[in-house]
Design a protein around this motif. Structure first.
Motif, PDB file in Angstrom:
ATOM      1  N   TYR A   1      21.650  -9.953  11.362  1.00 31.34           N
ATOM      2  CA  TYR A   1      21.284  -8.924  11.419  1.00 31.34           C
ATOM      3  C   TYR A   1      20.767  -8.918  12.942  1.00 31.34           C
ATOM      4  O   TYR A   1      20.128  -7.989  13.460  1.00 31.34           O
ATOM      5  CB  TYR A   1      20.091  -8.267  10.796  1.00 31.34           C
TER       6      TYR A   1
ATOM      7  N   THR B   1      17.709 -12.867  11.891  1.00 28.62           N
ATOM      8  CA  THR B   1      17.138 -11.739  12.591  1.00 28.62           C
ATOM      9  C   THR B   1      17.101 -11.764  14.055  1.00 28.62           C
ATOM     10  O   THR B   1      16.870 -10.840  14.758  1.00 28.62           O
ATOM     11  CB  THR B   1      15.680 -11.771  12.097  1.00 28.62           C
TER      12      THR B   1
ATOM     13  N   THR C   1       9.402 -17.221   8.267  1.00 28.69           N
ATOM     14  CA  THR C   1      10.449 -17.256   9.489  1.00 28.69           C
ATOM     15  C   THR C   1      10.663 -18.462  10.400  1.00 28.69           C
ATOM     16  O   THR C   1       9.459 -19.051  10.590  1.00 28.69           O
ATOM     17  CB  THR C   1       9.793 -16.143  10.412  1.00 28.69           C
TER      18      THR C   1
END
Length: 173
Positions: A49, A92, A133
């Motif tokens: 993404y 991300t 993350t």
């Protein structure tokens, strides 16, 4: 003095190979704390993404994660999400930023940073599950294009992320 040095090296070696601190019996020579009763792991594909895209990043990351768990643990890779352990996530970020600006406002050095959001589900011991993350980067000369250095630096970044994810899961970091 030589005797003390020899003794210290011997003790260090002993602790290194015996897995110092392995009171629970879940540690192996590689330092993994994966419980021997855990048998299967499913590593889902990581959709990309990120605004800037690399077409092979998702597959490369997935294969690298599968390799590390296959080679460093006794877990069997599974193709289903009813496994003992599940790793899923998404890419991300894939960003290039200037790091060192020269006097003529041109970057002397750029940084490629990859950011991955990981959801780890431990179906046997839910206290080990997490959402985190991870990111890693490599710098490259500002005189070079990303497309020129990408084949060289991207595998290093993927390996750094792989190591972070593996350490978080297998070594409870």
């Amino acid at each position: 003095m030589r005797y003390i040095t020899y003794l210290l090296v011997s003790i260090f070696t002993l602790f290194t190979f015996c897995g110092c601190g392995s009171f629970s019996g879940n540690y192996s020579l590689s330092g993994s704390s994966i419980d021997p009763s855990w048998k299967t792991i499913y590593i889902a594909p990581f959709p990309n993404y990120a605004q800037l895209q690399n077409p092979s990043l998702s597959q490369d990351l997935n294969l690298t994660l599968q390799d590390v768990f296959r080679n460093r643990t006794k877990l069997n890779l599974s193709g289903t999400d009813d496994s003992d352990l599940i790793i899923e996530g998404e890419i991300t970020g894939y960003e290039v930023m200037p790091m060192s600006i020269q006097s003529n406002d041109i970057a002397a050095e750029n940084r490629l940073t990859v950011t991955v959001k990981v959801k780890y589900i431990n179906n046997i011991d839910e206290t080990k599950s997490f959402d985190r993350t991870f990111s890693a980067y490599e710098n490259f000369p500002g005189s070079q294009l990303l497309s020129d250095v990408e084949p060289t630096i991207l595998p290093n970044i993927i390996d750094l992320i792989r190591d972070q994810v593996f350490a978080s899961i297998a070594m409870d970091w």
